[in-house]
Design an enzyme around this catalytic site. Structure first.
Site, PDB file in Angstrom:
ATOM      1  N   ALA A  14       0.803  -1.216   0.000  1.00 39.79           N
ATOM      2  CA  ALA A  14       0.000   0.000   0.000  1.00 39.79           C
ATOM      3  C   ALA A  14       0.838   1.270   0.000  1.00 39.79           C
ATOM      4  O   ALA A  14       0.319   2.347  -0.275  1.00 39.79           O
ATOM      5  CB  ALA A  14      -0.937  -0.001   1.203  1.00 39.79           C
ATOM      6  N   SER A  16       4.462   1.058  -1.163  1.00 39.27           N
ATOM      7  CA  SER A  16       5.522   0.908  -2.162  1.00 39.27           C
ATOM      8  C   SER A  16       5.358  -0.420  -2.881  1.00 39.27           C
ATOM      9  O   SER A  16       4.663  -1.323  -2.414  1.00 39.27           O
ATOM     10  CB  SER A  16       6.913   0.978  -1.515  1.00 39.27           C
ATOM     11  OG  SER A  16       7.118  -0.138  -0.665  1.00 39.27           O
ATOM     12  N   ASP A 242      -1.151 -10.205  -0.463  1.00 31.19           N
ATOM     13  CA  ASP A 242       0.244 -10.153  -0.016  1.00 31.19           C
ATOM     14  C   ASP A 242       0.444 -10.823   1.343  1.00 31.19           C
ATOM     15  O   ASP A 242       1.504 -11.402   1.602  1.00 31.19           O
ATOM     16  CB  ASP A 242       0.777  -8.717  -0.005  1.00 31.19           C
ATOM     17  CG  ASP A 242      -0.109  -7.721   0.721  1.00 31.19           C
ATOM     18  OD1 ASP A 242      -1.055  -8.140   1.414  1.00 31.19           O
ATOM     19  OD2 ASP A 242       0.134  -6.506   0.591  1.00 31.19           O
ATOM     20  N   THR A 243      -0.579 -10.776   2.203  1.00 35.07           N
ATOM     21  CA  THR A 243      -0.423 -11.454   3.485  1.00 35.07           C
ATOM     22  C   THR A 243      -0.382 -12.966   3.312  1.00 35.07           C
ATOM     23  O   THR A 243       0.318 -13.667   4.052  1.00 35.07           O
ATOM     24  CB  THR A 243      -1.551 -11.073   4.454  1.00 35.07           C
ATOM     25  OG1 THR A 243      -1.639  -9.646   4.513  1.00 35.07           O
ATOM     26  CG2 THR A 243      -1.294 -11.608   5.847  1.00 35.07           C
ATOM     27  N   THR A 264       2.128  -1.402   6.448  1.00 36.98           N
ATOM     28  CA  THR A 264       1.101  -0.396   6.660  1.00 36.98           C
ATOM     29  C   THR A 264       0.068  -0.894   7.670  1.00 36.98           C
ATOM     30  O   THR A 264      -0.361  -0.176   8.563  1.00 36.98           O
ATOM     31  CB  THR A 264       0.417  -0.058   5.324  1.00 36.98           C
ATOM     32  OG1 THR A 264       1.395   0.492   4.435  1.00 36.98           O
ATOM     33  CG2 THR A 264      -0.691   0.952   5.524  1.00 36.98           C
TER      34      THR A 264
END
Length: 479
Positions: A14, A16, A242-243, A264
């Site tokens: 979120a 980069s 992504d997690t 983030t």
């Protein structure tokens, strides 16, 4: 099959994005970053958006650099992961050449407030939780769709990583781990909940078929071949949330280890074999998101380094010069424990962008707590408050799952923050094993390499390779 293969991970966060070239083998895990670029909200007249075209351009340039660095060996495959819930809308008669309808909204845009009210008027949250197993987050995809104005002319909705995959290949699929965050996937079947979709007034044809991580999406379009070394490179679906990739890339040391994927957001929880969909887990706002290989990511969202980065951004705007974060962290570490003020990082006022230090001061005043008087005290307060949120999440995860915890693994950018890692160990009473930083890219690459046949085994086998090649930093809890 080659003993070692080369793969490229497009990893979009979120704040980069990066493209990472990975050389993977049964005893090899080598990473090289080929591109890094900023990401964030773009404030347009109608609200907050993502610069999706810019992200695609940066990603493609990073893949070009990866192809060049791979040399004659070439890339075996490419995989894409990103944040969850946000999407792009496509229209047009030709599935392989659809046009993008506008710029995707950012999940922090305030439009979703009305979407929550409209959705819960049709289906109460308690029923939603029983169907999808998701914690309440006001920006989940189904709430965004309740206020979406372009659905009548939309033919297809694709989540961000699936949308970029479509740009690369012309093929449309929805990868399962990210689909699980929309609120429209049935927790029991792992497929789109047709009844719920119809009840919410949505067209089932909007949603592409669900496919599991490890499946082949397609090859890059012929038009991109000149930029990609003259080849059409296979694109493999990975844990596109992504997690989900970060959890694959977390070297869980014991069966009772928890994880915190800290960027983030701080995604704090456990990897389970079955979902926990109980009244207690609903009230605790724990979610059951899809993991790779059918695992369940039982977790809750804790406000992560967003608080710190937004505070620094506001200070930079106010002073006109960059803030020295390492120096601020050193000074924060010297603040006496007796002077540390903690606050609830989950307060809704911290979700939108803005001057977080002012909002923290406002919250402290409301609760008759002393306001951190200077920057070191404010930074320490933020760090300790995030750590408190993590510790509370770990305690709740253990209670709700019935799984006693003996360690916490922190991965992602937050694992570089020694003050945060130590505070998390102190406040949870558990050892914190920090690293790898690039867990998300590692998880992305390992799923690609397994799909290619370079490595084999269950997630535990993949994590043994991480343990063999990456040494975490351990923080023991202090009294």
């Amino acid at each position: 099959m080659a003993e070692k293969t080369l793969h490229a991970a497009v990893d979009l966060g979120a704040s980069s994005g990066r493209v990472v070239l990975g050389r993977i083998g049964p005893d090899a895990l080598e990473l090289r970053q080929t591109a890094r670029f900023p990401n964030g909200a773009v404030n347009l007249p109608d609200g907050l958006h993502w610069n999706l075209v810019g992200l695609y351009e940066h990603s493609l340039n990073g893949l070009t650099a990866a192809v060049r660095q791979a040399g004659d060996s070439g890339l075996t495959s490419v995989g894409i992961d990103s944040w969850a819930v946000d999407y792009g809308l496509l229209a047009g008669p030709d599935p392989s050449r659809m046009r993008l309808l506008g710029t995707p909204f950012h999940y922090r845009d305030e439009r979703t407030v009305q979407g929550v009210e409209r959705t819960h008027a049709v289906t109460p949250f308690a029923e939603l939780y029983a169907r999808n197993g998701l914690q309440f987050l006001p920006f989940n995809t189904l709430y965004q769709l309740a206020v979406e104005e372009q659905l009548e002319v939309t033919r297809r909705l694709l989540l961000i990583p699936d949308l970029l995959g479509y740009f690369l290949t012309g093929e449309q699929r929805t990868e399962a781990t990210n689909a699980s965050t929309t609120g429209l996937l049935n927790i029991q079947t792992g497929q789109w909940d047709a009844e719920l979709i119809q009840r919410l007034g949505l067209d089932a044809e909007l949603f592409a078929p669900v496919a599991a991580a490890g499946a082949a999406l397609g090859r890059t379009r012929q038009e991109l071949a000149p930029q990609l070394g003259g080849r059409r490179i296979p694109v493999t679906l990975v844990g596109s949330h992504d997690t989900a990739s970060a959890v694959v890339g977390t070297p869980l040391s014991t069966p009772n280890s928890a994880y915190i994927s800290c960027g983030t957001w701080g995604l704090a929880g456990l990897e389970l074999g079955e979902p926990v969909v109980t009244e207690a887990s609903r009230k605790a706002n724990f979610t059951n998101e899809g993991g790779v290989d059918g695992r369940v990511r039982f977790l809750t969202n804790v406000m992560g380094t967003w608080l710190l980065s937004e505070t620094l951004r506001a200070w930079e705007q106010q002073t006109g010069h960059a803030q020295d974060l390492p120096a601020l962290l050193r000074a924060a570490g010297e603040v006496p424990a007796s002077d540390v003020v903690t606050f609830d990082v989950q307060d809704p006022r911290f979700v939108p962008p803005g001057d977080m230090a002012a909002r923290i001061a406002e919250l402290c005043a409301e609760q008759q707590k002393p306001v951190p008087p200077a920057k070191p005290e404010m930074v320490r307060s933020i760090i300790e408050s995030i750590a408190t949120g993590f510790a509370q999440a770990m305690k709740s995860a253990a209670q709700l799952s019935g799984k006693p915890l003996d360690a916490v693994h922190m991965v992602g950018g937050g694992s570089l923050n020694a003050l945060l890692c130590q505070a998390t160990a102190d406040r949870s009473g558990l050892p914190v094993l920090a690293g790898p930083v690039e867990a998300t890219a590692i998880g992305n690459l390992l799923v690609q390499a397994r799909a290619a046949g370079t490595i084999t085994g269950e997630l535990e086998d993949l994590r043994e390779l991480i343990t063999f090649t990456c040494q975490p930093t351990t923080y023991q809890p202090r009294h």
